[in-house]
Design a protein around this motif. Structure first.
Motif, PDB file in Angstrom:
ATOM      1  N   TYR A   7       0.833  -1.205   0.000  1.00 27.74           N
ATOM      2  CA  TYR A   7       0.000   0.000   0.000  1.00 27.74           C
ATOM      3  C   TYR A   7       0.868   1.256   0.000  1.00 27.74           C
ATOM      4  CZ  TYR A   7      -4.489  -2.289   1.039  1.00 27.74           C
ATOM      5  OH  TYR A   7      -5.648  -3.037   0.980  1.00 27.74           O
ATOM      6  N   VAL A  57       0.552   4.949   1.395  1.00 27.75           N
ATOM      7  CA  VAL A  57      -0.280   5.603   2.407  1.00 27.75           C
ATOM      8  C   VAL A  57       0.298   6.976   2.751  1.00 27.75           C
ATOM      9  CG1 VAL A  57      -1.005   3.393   3.386  1.00 27.75           C
ATOM     10  CG2 VAL A  57       0.978   4.558   4.356  1.00 27.75           C
ATOM     11  N   PRO A  69      -5.060   5.978   2.663  1.00 29.96           N
ATOM     12  CA  PRO A  69      -4.359   5.768   1.395  1.00 29.96           C
ATOM     13  C   PRO A  69      -3.718   7.072   0.933  1.00 29.96           C
ATOM     14  CG  PRO A  69      -6.574   4.837   1.314  1.00 29.96           C
ATOM     15  CD  PRO A  69      -6.503   5.645   2.573  1.00 29.96           C
ATOM     16  N   GLY A  94      -5.293   2.466  -2.961  1.00 32.11           N
ATOM     17  CA  GLY A  94      -3.909   2.683  -2.565  1.00 32.11           C
ATOM     18  C   GLY A  94      -3.024   1.458  -2.641  1.00 32.11           C
ATOM     19  N   GLN A  95      -3.587   0.296  -3.008  1.00 30.78           N
ATOM     20  CA  GLN A  95      -2.782  -0.922  -3.076  1.00 30.78           C
ATOM     21  C   GLN A  95      -2.250  -1.124  -4.493  1.00 30.78           C
ATOM     22  OE1 GLN A  95      -4.633  -4.830  -2.670  1.00 30.78           O
ATOM     23  NE2 GLN A  95      -3.036  -5.443  -1.226  1.00 30.78           N
ATOM     24  N   ARG A 155     -10.237  -4.346   4.112  1.00 26.90           N
ATOM     25  CA  ARG A 155      -9.662  -4.228   2.776  1.00 26.90           C
ATOM     26  C   ARG A 155      -8.675  -5.370   2.540  1.00 26.90           C
ATOM     27  NH1 ARG A 155      -8.568   2.363   2.810  1.00 26.90           N
ATOM     28  NH2 ARG A 155     -10.727   2.912   3.310  1.00 26.90           N
ATOM     29  N   SER A 180      -1.947  -7.712   1.806  1.00 21.92           N
ATOM     30  CA  SER A 180      -0.866  -7.666   0.828  1.00 21.92           C
ATOM     31  C   SER A 180      -0.077  -8.966   0.854  1.00 21.92           C
ATOM     32  CB  SER A 180       0.062  -6.481   1.117  1.00 21.92           C
ATOM     33  OG  SER A 180      -0.601  -5.253   0.875  1.00 21.92           O
TER      34      SER A 180
END
Length: 480
Positions: free
Chosen positions: A168, A170, A182, A234-235, A281, A284
């Motif tokens: 992400y 951030v 994000p 944001g990923q 969410r 990762s």
């Protein structure tokens, strides 16, 4: 091609001493050539990666670089077994009982490179630890991985791997309620909203980051490929190119994580490889793509059958049978286990399939000569050296024991795992216990390494759960 019987690898738990030290470490000539080509670089960060995967080291001046290549740099052995926050783990016996004795760190070939995000006058080089007699230290994650690769080499085999990391971007500053946010888009001034998987505007919003990321990766000879917007605001995900050198692939992954964080900070945002920054969410992951080549470079996983070759099936069988054993490495911390939820693109079962992202072990689509398996379990927070060591150990065990993986999952792998009860250990304590008791992992990674890794993780567990958090107050202050 050799037969895949009992490996003629070094004895259990022993390091391979067959290569002279001069062939395992970078030469003085490499350093001199770099200094001659880069007269403007006056500072160098030397990096060592401990069990937890956090790079640690020193910043040195230009005149201090050549002696590292000539004699090495002495560092305390206790840094091998510090916890994630860098604190000593006294139960390992490498602090007081050992007198916090030095080992010698030597430079890794090909890792003396510029570090542009730190300034035009800064470079870096990676190190590995050795005993004072030149023996590879058996707790250094690089040497642990090399020991596994020796087993392949003894059978005339070469793993070909690619690392694929999600993370992400951030904001450095938290939101008004203290929540992680994000990263604000450079060209929009807004925080991203909605999933927007594969969204191009989301990539364009952070175009300055990606441009500098790719330029820096090129400067460091890291084979970084394209970027996508992943399954949450944001990923992002970028892939490192396949390599027939798994040790170098792990070096690349460690260097890439460091440069991604550094480039982000230089632009006023942060890159986090935390496995699960938000409960609602996507987590990762750290996906590893694996095939195996023979001594002539032929892909032994290749097949016109979409399920791949018999050898690929055996690899999958070994990885599937010992998936529970390696969870303590693939998911190294408390937060790691929050990622494993059904219907989240993070696997939860002892499953494999073809062109199916609901399983743990996915045979990818593509031409017959590219056939390979994608191992989807590890989190982005895991140590790349140990991830590759663990899963390649299991794959090799499957090859040498001709392990049958059972039928491929068709359809929803989450449902199959729930119905069969063949699920991953998604509890940090249970996962470390599985690793501690694994005969296969002890064989491949070494008894001493497993003992020390387990002690470090149990120390981390005790320290983590000693903390009193806001959640404790929310749940128990009035309700207890």
């Amino acid at each position: 091609m050799s037969t895949f019987g009992k490996s003629s690898a070094p004895a259990k738990g022993k390091s391979d001493r067959s290569l002279p030290l001069s062939e395992r470490v970078a030469t003085v000539e490499e350093a001199r050539a770099f200094l001659d080509a880069n007269p403007h670089i006056n500072y160098f960060e030397i990096l060592f990666t401990s069990m937890t995967g956090v790079p640690r080291g020193k910043r040195l001046r230009r005149h201090e670089l050549l002696p590292i290549y000539e004699y090495g740099r002495f560092l305390p052995g206790s840094i091998l077994v510090v916890d994630t926050l860098g604190a000593d783990c006294e139960d390992t016996g490498l602090v007081w009982e050992d007198g916090d004795a030095d080992r010698v760190a030597r430079p890794v070939p090909g890792t003396l490179v510029p570090a542009p995000w730190l300034g035009d006058d800064v470079g870096q080089v990676m190190l590995s630890l050795y005993e004072l007699d030149g023996t590879p230290n058996d707790l250094d994650p690089r040497h642990v991985l090399q020991h596994v690769l020796d087993r392949y080499k003894a059978d005339g085999l070469t793993p070909v791997v690619a690392c694929e990391l999600e993370y992400y971007l951030v904001d450095i500053e938290r939101g008004h309620d203290g929540q992680l946010m994000p990263a604000t888009g450079f060209n929009t001034g807004e925080n991203p909203k909605g999933i927007q998987v594969y969204g191009l505007p989301e990539i364009e919003a952070h175009g300055a980051f990606f441009r500098q990321l790719w330029e820096t990766a090129d400067a460091q000879n890291i084979p970084l490929e394209g970027a996508i917007s992943e399954f949450a605001p944001g990923q992002v995900e970028l892939t490192l190119k396949h390599k027939p050198d798994a040790l170098r692939a792990a070096d690349d992954a460690v260097m890439y994580k460091r440069l991604a964080k550094g480039v982000a900070l230089s632009l006023g945002i942060e890159a986090t490889f935390m496995a699960k920054p938000w409960a609602d969410r996507a987590g990762s992951g750290f996906h590893v793509h694996i095939s195996v080549a023979d001594k002539d470079g032929n892909n032994l996983c290749a097949s016109e059958d979409p399920q791949g070759s018999k050898l690929l099936h055996n690899m999958i069988g070994g990885m599937k049978d010992h998936l529970a054993d390696v969870m303590g490495i693939l998911a190294p911390g408390a937060n790691s286990y929050k990622r494993f939820k059904a219907n989240s693109y993070a696997p939860v079962g002892l499953t494999w399939g073809v062109n199916n992202r609901t399983v743990s072990l996915r045979v990818t689509a593509g031409p017959a000569h590219t056939r390979h398996v994608e191992h989807r379990v590890a989190g982005a927070d895991a140590n790349p050296y140990l991830v590759l060591a663990a899963i390649l150990a299991c794959a090799h065990h499957g090859i040498t024991h001709k392990t049958n993986p059972g039928p491929a999952v068709i359809g929803n792998g989450y449902a199959v795992a729930a119905e069969s009860g063949a699920t991953l250990p998604t509890n940090w304590f249970a996962a470390v216990d599985y690793l501690d008791k694994s005969k296969v992992l002890r064989d491949y990674l070494g008894d001493r390494f497993i003992d020390m890794y387990v002690k470090v993780k149990r120390t981390e567990q005790a320290r983590f759960f000693e903390e009193i958090t806001e959640l404790d107050y929310d749940w128990y202050l009035r309700n207890a």
